[in-house]
Design a protein around this motif. Structure first.
Motif: not given
Length: 77
Positions: A18-24, A29-34
């Motif tokens: 999740l962290n890697e995708l969020s950065q790229k 992280n919160v929005n991507l997790s949601n």
């Protein structure tokens, strides 16, 4: 909702956290997790474009339509 998000499956297939995708992708992280857990009602095309670019996939690889869920819900017209 009849649209199911399969982002977690694509991330696992690509062995991406999740962290890697969020950065790229450039979203939090919160929005991507949601997004990953299906807690969102909408997604911007620019976000979908960035996710597909990073994961090297098609929108249909992470979005799925399930008619049964749609039939179970009542819609006001």
């Amino acid at each position: 909702m009849a649209i199911i998000l399969r982002l977690d499956r694509m991330m696992a297939d690509r062995k991406m956290s999740l962290n890697e995708l969020s950065q790229k992708v450039g979203i939090s992280n919160v929005n991507l997790s949601n997004l990953k857990t299906g807690k969102v009602k909408a997604i911007r095309f620019s976000t979908l474009d960035a996710i597909c670019r990073v994961l090297e996939c098609q929108p249909g690889d992470i979005l799925e339509y399930e008619a049964k869920k749609c039939e179970d819900e009542s819609f006001a017209r």
